[in-house]
Design a protein around this motif. Sequence first.
Motif, PDB file in Angstrom:
ATOM      1  N   GLY A 145      34.305 -14.609 -57.200  1.00 31.74           N
ATOM      2  CA  GLY A 145      35.690 -14.579 -56.640  1.00 31.74           C
ATOM      3  C   GLY A 145      36.464 -13.613 -55.222  1.00 31.74           C
ATOM      4  O   GLY A 145      37.144 -13.104 -54.404  1.00 31.74           O
ATOM      5  N   ALA A 146      34.693 -13.955 -54.642  1.00 29.88           N
ATOM      6  CA  ALA A 146      34.696 -13.100 -53.205  1.00 29.88           C
ATOM      7  C   ALA A 146      35.767 -14.406 -52.638  1.00 29.88           C
ATOM      8  O   ALA A 146      35.663 -13.946 -51.028  1.00 29.88           O
ATOM      9  CB  ALA A 146      33.643 -13.016 -52.676  1.00 29.88           C
ATOM     10  N   LEU A 147      36.090 -15.447 -52.075  1.00 32.61           N
ATOM     11  CA  LEU A 147      36.727 -16.147 -51.308  1.00 32.61           C
ATOM     12  C   LEU A 147      37.860 -16.734 -51.566  1.00 32.61           C
ATOM     13  O   LEU A 147      38.081 -16.524 -53.014  1.00 32.61           O
ATOM     14  CB  LEU A 147      35.571 -17.367 -51.132  1.00 32.61           C
TER      15      LEU A 147
ATOM     16  N   THR B  30      34.870  -3.273 -45.666  1.00 33.56           N
ATOM     17  CA  THR B  30      35.892  -3.896 -44.948  1.00 33.56           C
ATOM     18  C   THR B  30      35.670  -5.470 -44.160  1.00 33.56           C
ATOM     19  O   THR B  30      34.818  -5.390 -43.817  1.00 33.56           O
ATOM     20  CB  THR B  30      36.801  -3.349 -43.698  1.00 33.56           C
ATOM     21  N   PRO B  31      36.276  -6.760 -44.809  1.00 33.51           N
ATOM     22  CA  PRO B  31      34.691  -7.007 -44.644  1.00 33.51           C
ATOM     23  C   PRO B  31      35.345  -8.371 -43.965  1.00 33.51           C
ATOM     24  O   PRO B  31      36.476  -8.186 -43.096  1.00 33.51           O
ATOM     25  CB  PRO B  31      35.528  -8.506 -45.771  1.00 33.51           C
ATOM     26  N   PRO B  32      34.152  -9.010 -42.813  1.00 36.71           N
ATOM     27  CA  PRO B  32      34.810 -10.651 -41.461  1.00 36.71           C
ATOM     28  C   PRO B  32      35.945 -11.271 -42.141  1.00 36.71           C
ATOM     29  O   PRO B  32      36.055 -11.327 -43.402  1.00 36.71           O
ATOM     30  CB  PRO B  32      33.149 -10.626 -41.310  1.00 36.71           C
ATOM     31  N   ASP B  33      36.564 -11.767 -41.546  1.00 42.88           N
ATOM     32  CA  ASP B  33      37.528 -12.913 -41.346  1.00 42.88           C
ATOM     33  C   ASP B  33      36.877 -14.326 -41.936  1.00 42.88           C
ATOM     34  O   ASP B  33      37.534 -14.754 -42.681  1.00 42.88           O
ATOM     35  CB  ASP B  33      38.619 -12.587 -40.557  1.00 42.88           C
ATOM     36  N   VAL B  34      35.849 -14.398 -41.225  1.00 44.30           N
ATOM     37  CA  VAL B  34      35.557 -15.632 -41.296  1.00 44.30           C
ATOM     38  C   VAL B  34      33.979 -15.582 -41.132  1.00 44.30           C
ATOM     39  O   VAL B  34      33.128 -14.520 -40.395  1.00 44.30           O
ATOM     40  CB  VAL B  34      35.881 -16.841 -40.138  1.00 44.30           C
ATOM     41  N   VAL B  35      33.246 -16.509 -42.330  1.00 41.20           N
ATOM     42  CA  VAL B  35      31.459 -16.294 -42.363  1.00 41.20           C
ATOM     43  C   VAL B  35      31.080 -17.225 -42.896  1.00 41.20           C
ATOM     44  O   VAL B  35      31.529 -18.344 -43.871  1.00 41.20           O
ATOM     45  CB  VAL B  35      31.674 -15.535 -43.953  1.00 41.20           C
ATOM     46  N   GLU B  36      29.510 -17.418 -41.528  1.00 44.68           N
ATOM     47  CA  GLU B  36      29.341 -18.773 -41.997  1.00 44.68           C
ATOM     48  C   GLU B  36      27.962 -18.391 -43.602  1.00 44.68           C
ATOM     49  O   GLU B  36      27.455 -17.237 -43.046  1.00 44.68           O
ATOM     50  CB  GLU B  36      28.207 -18.926 -40.856  1.00 44.68           C
TER      51      GLU B  36
ATOM     52  N   THR C   3      24.052 -23.085 -49.508  1.00 44.43           N
ATOM     53  CA  THR C   3      23.101 -23.195 -51.012  1.00 44.43           C
ATOM     54  C   THR C   3      23.405 -21.543 -51.697  1.00 44.43           C
ATOM     55  O   THR C   3      23.100 -21.593 -52.572  1.00 44.43           O
ATOM     56  CB  THR C   3      21.478 -23.105 -51.508  1.00 44.43           C
ATOM     57  N   GLU C   4      23.920 -21.351 -50.381  1.00 42.17           N
ATOM     58  CA  GLU C   4      24.672 -19.263 -50.784  1.00 42.17           C
ATOM     59  C   GLU C   4      26.258 -18.792 -51.588  1.00 42.17           C
ATOM     60  O   GLU C   4      26.533 -18.451 -51.614  1.00 42.17           O
ATOM     61  CB  GLU C   4      24.617 -18.704 -49.577  1.00 42.17           C
ATOM     62  N   THR C   5      26.917 -20.723 -51.236  1.00 44.01           N
ATOM     63  CA  THR C   5      28.094 -19.991 -51.610  1.00 44.01           C
ATOM     64  C   THR C   5      28.463 -20.129 -52.842  1.00 44.01           C
ATOM     65  O   THR C   5      29.428 -19.005 -53.039  1.00 44.01           O
ATOM     66  CB  THR C   5      29.073 -21.514 -50.384  1.00 44.01           C
ATOM     67  N   THR C   6      27.896 -20.833 -53.720  1.00 41.81           N
ATOM     68  CA  THR C   6      28.866 -20.898 -54.944  1.00 41.81           C
ATOM     69  C   THR C   6      28.094 -19.882 -55.662  1.00 41.81           C
ATOM     70  O   THR C   6      29.601 -19.006 -56.136  1.00 41.81           O
ATOM     71  CB  THR C   6      27.090 -21.484 -55.737  1.00 41.81           C
ATOM     72  N   LYS C   7      27.443 -18.587 -54.870  1.00 41.11           N
ATOM     73  CA  LYS C   7      27.690 -17.090 -55.523  1.00 41.11           C
ATOM     74  C   LYS C   7      29.080 -16.514 -55.317  1.00 41.11           C
ATOM     75  O   LYS C   7      29.438 -15.956 -56.141  1.00 41.11           O
ATOM     76  CB  LYS C   7      26.257 -16.176 -55.209  1.00 41.11           C
TER      77      LYS C   7
ATOM     78  N   LEU D  43      31.737 -22.555 -43.895  1.00 39.31           N
ATOM     79  CA  LEU D  43      32.517 -21.410 -43.316  1.00 39.31           C
ATOM     80  C   LEU D  43      33.752 -21.015 -44.071  1.00 39.31           C
ATOM     81  O   LEU D  43      34.603 -21.697 -44.584  1.00 39.31           O
ATOM     82  CB  LEU D  43      32.825 -22.609 -41.755  1.00 39.31           C
ATOM     83  N   VAL D  44      33.587 -19.675 -45.003  1.00 37.95           N
ATOM     84  CA  VAL D  44      34.313 -19.638 -45.506  1.00 37.95           C
ATOM     85  C   VAL D  44      35.080 -18.057 -44.455  1.00 37.95           C
ATOM     86  O   VAL D  44      35.262 -17.046 -44.297  1.00 37.95           O
ATOM     87  CB  VAL D  44      33.740 -18.966 -46.877  1.00 37.95           C
TER      88      VAL D  44
END
Length: 445
Positions: free
Chosen positions: A127-129, A108-114, A118-122, A338-339
């Motif tokens: 397709g996780a975002l 169960t993921p959070p709804d907003v993540v910081e 440089t970590e976001t590309t992965k 923020l994703v």
Amino acid sequence: MKSRYLAAAGIAAVLAVAGCSSGKSSSGGSSASPTPAGSSSASASSSANTASGTLTVWLQTDAQTGWPKEVAAATQRFNAKYPNVKVDVQYQTWADHLTKLDAALAATPPDVVELGNTETTKYMATGALADITADKGKFDNSDTWLAALEQSVTYNGKLYGVPYYAGARAVIYRTDQWQGAGLSNPPTTLDEFLKDGEALKAKYGANDPNYSALYWPGKNWYGAMSFVYGYGGAIATQDSSGKWTATLESPQSQAGLAELKKIYDALSKAPADSDESKQDSIMAQGHVGMIYGNGWEVGVITGPKDKGGNPDLKLAAFPMPGPDASKPLPSFLGGSDLVIPAASQHKDWAEEWINDFVGNTGMTALVNDAKVIPNTTSLLSLLGDNAFAKAASNSWFVPTAKNWADVESQNILQTMLANILGGKQSIADATKAADAQINQILNGS
């Protein structure tokens, strides 16, 4: 890990010394507050008033210790629209947040993540975002986001996040030596920068064989790529089919590297095979006139003596100038995004809370109170004459390719630079070898 933002006290000090040397409401910006697709404003308002549940937000502890008031204010604005939705802000640490996120994404993921930018590309690549391309106009100031921060949340032409705040690099210099060498205003071109560096070298290097007017570790690839981008080059570009092509061999990229080598040869005694991780503590030892570094390095250099600092040094900063006086050399931007996880059941709520937090009203408060570099060029002026904010106005970011992390882990750029600045390879040969490796990695499966 170093703090990802320049603390208010530290940035205030930089502003003070640099000064000696050298909106809209939250409903404004690109569009009004988010309205669920297919809903009229009235029906959206009614839906918001009756909506209930919990919005889970993961932020780093930087926000908990640095700007808790702004986090609370964002939630207050959100609850004015969604009075029956509870906002559960959970603070994470940089050391283990990705491990926890990976586990949460499988459950169960959070709804907003910081995320660090440089970590976001992965996560975009897998397709996780959530794809929020169609909703970009809902976010305040989205047409003036800092270029490199926007690039960090863009993958294959689609938007997967919102820029949060930035960290930039600038030239940190000793004001006493600057004045002692007869220098006054910061340089506005690289030719002036080299001339000023040579004046420092003539004054302080004559009797100090270890002196570097500019201490530039050879493997400082974040700094070196600023020269590449500043001369119109790039590490790699992507075509419409998704194929990446490394472009360090281009005339523009090579011109930037040639300029860097000229400056390195003239001003730096730093080893060509060293990186920038210790340049701040080396400057504190007293044999360095300038470094190209992050804002937080000022605090390390002037920190307590028992921690390797030198509180007696007087420092200021200026953006690294470009080939001409029209704009500074592009700075690599660190920072945060923020994703919204693709599996979130509350995308509309998440978008609303994000805009309440880093939209025009929230971002203005963050800049004024915490002195962070904002996510938009439209608010940079709030930081006045701050050199790091000025540097952020012109920025670059690494290719957002799914395999980019492999380029970094294999030290391809670091090896290329060490060979160029150490005289082991010509710029043409070193860039050709690097391009071949980058092409293979970025286009691999």
